[in-house]
Write a protein that holds these residues in place. Sequence first.
Motif: not given
Length: 204
Positions: A110-127
Amino acid sequence: MTEFKIMSETFYEQPTLDLAKALLGCLLVKETPEGMAAGYIVETEAYKGPGDKAAHSYNNRRTSRTEIMFHRSGLAYTYKMHTHCLFNIVCGDEDHPEAVLIRALEPVYGIELMQKRRGMENLTNLTNGPGKLTKALRITMEDYGHSLIIPPLYVAEGFYPESISAGKRIGIDNSGEAKDYPWRFWVTNNKYVSRHQTALYVVR
């Protein structure tokens, strides 16, 4: 929806420091109407209750916020810090309130969903922080007290870390000698850890 092997209730009955290490590599999953999001747990902090000045339940402090910590192991303890919701797992025996804070995840599903919720694309800083991961997975105060052996919020089998490092916990400078306890654990060299520091020792 992807099928996972959910950790059993007995998994949470191990000593708190052992649980904090055993959770590393496990998959934290949250199902919502928007979809499912999940990540491997790569960083934890243990809080050993009544004798730990950094714990919310120090001196058996029992309030509306800490009440769930006095219940059985394997329940969600969520609380607000500033504008963030933080997620902990209740452990220790009943009426001996201890918990493990989940500090960072490696995003997996669900990475795209997480990116949408966080308003960002950077995976390293996502979670890579306790407030970041709850926003990404949509863990909220409504999850307070939820049993982690059933959906929509649960922990499942993931991977076995080859190496685990240990160091001081973060953000507890006003907790006396407790600030020096090496009760923060992380998957060694994992890039999704919230803050990189020199390990005081390596667990394995």
